[in-house]
Design a protein around this motif. Structure first.
Motif, PDB file in Angstrom:
ATOM      1  N   ALA A   1       0.843  -1.202   0.000  1.00 34.41           N
ATOM      2  CA  ALA A   1       0.000   0.000   0.000  1.00 34.41           C
ATOM      3  C   ALA A   1       0.875   1.247   0.000  1.00 34.41           C
ATOM      4  CB  ALA A   1      -0.918  -0.003   1.215  1.00 34.41           C
TER       5      ALA A   1
ATOM      6  N   SER B   1      -7.184   1.580  -5.497  1.00 31.67           N
ATOM      7  CA  SER B   1      -8.371   0.947  -4.919  1.00 31.67           C
ATOM      8  C   SER B   1      -7.971  -0.186  -3.977  1.00 31.67           C
ATOM      9  CB  SER B   1      -9.258   0.389  -6.018  1.00 31.67           C
ATOM     10  OG  SER B   1      -8.656  -0.755  -6.590  1.00 31.67           O
ATOM     11  N   MET B   2      -8.876  -0.548  -3.116  1.00 27.92           N
ATOM     12  CA  MET B   2      -8.641  -1.646  -2.189  1.00 27.92           C
ATOM     13  C   MET B   2      -8.377  -2.934  -2.972  1.00 27.92           C
ATOM     14  SD  MET B   2      -8.723  -0.657   0.956  1.00 27.92           S
ATOM     15  CE  MET B   2      -9.468  -1.603   2.289  1.00 27.92           C
TER      16      MET B   2
ATOM     17  N   GLN C   1      -9.659 -10.159  -1.351  1.00 26.31           N
ATOM     18  CA  GLN C   1     -10.234  -8.910  -0.872  1.00 26.31           C
ATOM     19  C   GLN C   1     -10.791  -9.083   0.542  1.00 26.31           C
ATOM     20  OE1 GLN C   1     -12.446  -7.534  -4.138  1.00 26.31           O
ATOM     21  NE2 GLN C   1     -12.544  -5.427  -3.431  1.00 26.31           N
TER      22      GLN C   1
ATOM     23  N   LEU D   1      -8.145  -8.605   3.064  1.00 24.24           N
ATOM     24  CA  LEU D   1      -7.815  -7.189   3.254  1.00 24.24           C
ATOM     25  C   LEU D   1      -8.866  -6.506   4.129  1.00 24.24           C
ATOM     26  CD1 LEU D   1      -6.098  -4.779   2.659  1.00 24.24           C
ATOM     27  CD2 LEU D   1      -7.249  -4.516   0.473  1.00 24.24           C
ATOM     28  N   TYR D   2     -10.124  -6.743   3.791  1.00 18.16           N
ATOM     29  CA  TYR D   2     -11.198  -6.078   4.525  1.00 18.16           C
ATOM     30  C   TYR D   2     -11.360  -6.615   5.940  1.00 18.16           C
ATOM     31  CZ  TYR D   2     -13.006  -3.026   0.901  1.00 18.16           C
ATOM     32  OH  TYR D   2     -13.153  -2.010  -0.002  1.00 18.16           O
TER      33      TYR D   2
ATOM     34  N   TYR E   1      -8.869  -4.267   7.598  1.00 19.10           N
ATOM     35  CA  TYR E   1      -9.175  -2.834   7.493  1.00 19.10           C
ATOM     36  C   TYR E   1     -10.552  -2.643   6.896  1.00 19.10           C
ATOM     37  CZ  TYR E   1      -4.138  -2.751   8.036  1.00 19.10           C
ATOM     38  OH  TYR E   1      -2.872  -2.958   8.497  1.00 19.10           O
TER      39      TYR E   1
ATOM     40  N   ASN F   1     -11.920  -0.166   5.782  1.00 22.37           N
ATOM     41  CA  ASN F   1     -11.925   0.709   4.607  1.00 22.37           C
ATOM     42  C   ASN F   1     -10.539   1.311   4.420  1.00 22.37           C
ATOM     43  OD1 ASN F   1     -11.774   3.047   6.399  1.00 22.37           O
ATOM     44  ND2 ASN F   1     -13.890   2.508   6.894  1.00 22.37           N
ATOM     45  N   LYS F   2     -10.402   2.044   3.343  1.00 24.32           N
ATOM     46  CA  LYS F   2      -9.084   2.585   3.024  1.00 24.32           C
ATOM     47  C   LYS F   2      -8.587   3.508   4.135  1.00 24.32           C
ATOM     48  CE  LYS F   2      -8.779   4.449  -1.154  1.00 24.32           C
ATOM     49  NZ  LYS F   2      -8.242   5.297  -2.256  1.00 24.32           N
TER      50      LYS F   2
END
Lengths: 230, 230
Positions: free
Chosen positions: B34, B47-48, B59, B62-63, B66, B68-69
């Motif tokens: 990132a 984007s994520m 994905q 990742l989520y 986190y 969100n970003k």
DNA sequence: TTGACAAGTGGACATGTGTCCGTTATAATA
DNA sequence: TATTATAACGGACACATGTCCACTTGTCAA
């Protein structure tokens, strides 16, 4: 002297050719449907797709008129904005001889606050869209690179800034305020009235009844009386 | 006296069971990837999904870490935040006897401004995500209905607010400031340092060289000297 | 050693924004 | 009235966010 009219941007499109007959009807229907849906479910909960379907138009048609939900909200709020601007200007002019510039600034502050809070969610959506536009223009470029197009200032915001700046200038001329960067100060005041910031503040307190009064008092302390008091 | 530590929220998760061995490696890789992507293309442009793919994780993974970003950005900024907080607190404590509360407030203001502007895009993303969370919780409910869960205050923001409040209180006690709503005033100061607002201000002016100095002077005028001057 | 179980994984999916482009309706013109 | 240029249309599409859930893997306890 004071001009309460705000330059209008997104209405009929004054090109050579006239508007198609159904276009006006569509515009009307879109606004009507959006108003109803927003009232029923809240601004944030309604998508552009929903609005388009409910209005019986394609998504392309909707986006042709409004680049985003914020634009739509702006159009929805236009009447009230104009009414408010006219009232505010009338008051400012009417009190020009009886009140000091600082007193009028105080009145304007209070009225603006009430106005923003009343149409909170609509105003939030407008501000959020403007914000998104802003960061989009920094796209991939270096952080503070001046390469992006100058963000074309919303006329409504510009009008508010001008009014604040005018009163600030008067107050400085009267000696009620220290000499200061009038433009920047106007931005700071408007920043404190930003619906996104206000929404944040309001979310902190659960009793909205008195937060309004507290907030107004705090704003007065900072922007009218001065933080050091008298 | 002064405590510079900020409560940490989203790191190892201190449940009974230990973290899976690859989980730590993944976290590391996500942050590293990132950081690189953000540096190369700007925070807003990534984007994520891109981050997940580049880090070689799904994905969902990742989520899971986190929401969100903004959360990701917060984690990326954590180290610098802590360093900054420690430095700031050290300075405030070191000058406790030699400078007045108002002078220290002034120094804090200047340092905070510089800090926010330096990490502008990261901070903007954090603020934007927080904002989105806020409006999401008003979902469909009436505009100012208190029905939504109390927004769980970011500890970093809370820390800044506390510091400002502490200095404001001291300044009031010293008689340098008029009695005022300290909490609200701290919010107003932080509001003026909000990266979204600052981004807006900076976008207005094309010469970023001097806007910084202008802005700082304007903030001082409002929040230190007082708008009415001396 | 082994087996049960929770943490962790990844990608399909649901939903939203905003764009694109072939089609349609209508105003201007001949 | 017939022609034509073009504003307006609408839905498929590209891409983003965030959720869900069947599957995998490491850990702990027996």
């Amino acid at each position: 002297m004071g001009d309460a009219t705000i330059p209008i941007t997104s209405v009929p499109a004054p090109t050579g050719r006239r508007e198609r007959r159904d276009a006006a009807a569509h515009r009307q229907r879109i606004l009507e449907v959006a108003r109803q849906l927003f009232a029923a479910h809240g601004v944030a909960a309604i998508s552009m797709h929903q609005i388009a379907r409910a209005a019986g138009v394609g998504q392309g048609t909707l986006y042709r008129r409004y680049a985003n939900k914020g634009e739509l909200c702006k159009d929805l709020a236009r009447d009230e904005h104009e009414r408010f601007a006219a009232e505010l200007m009338a008051w400012v002019n009417a009190t020009a001889t009886t009140l000091s510039a600082l007193e009028r600034l105080d009145g304007v502050l209070a009225r603006m606050l009430t106005f923003v809070v009343e149409g909170m969610t609509l105003h939030q959506e407008i501000a959020a869209a403007e914000w998104r536009e802003l960061v989009a223009c920094e796209d991939g470029a270096a952080v503070l690179d001046a390469s992006c197009a100058p963000p074309g200032q919303d006329p409504w915001l510009q009008w508010l800034l001008d009014l604040l700046a005018r009163l600030l200038n008067e107050a400085v001329a009267e000696g009620a305020l220290a000499p200061l960067d009038v433009t920047l100060t106007a931005h700071l005041i408007l920043g404190a009235l930003n619906p996104m910031f206000l929404g944040y503040l309001y979310a902190q307190h659960n009793e909205h009844a008195d937060i309004h009064a507290h907030l107004l008092a705090g704003l007065r302390r900072i922007f009218i009386t001065g933080i050091t008091g008298r």
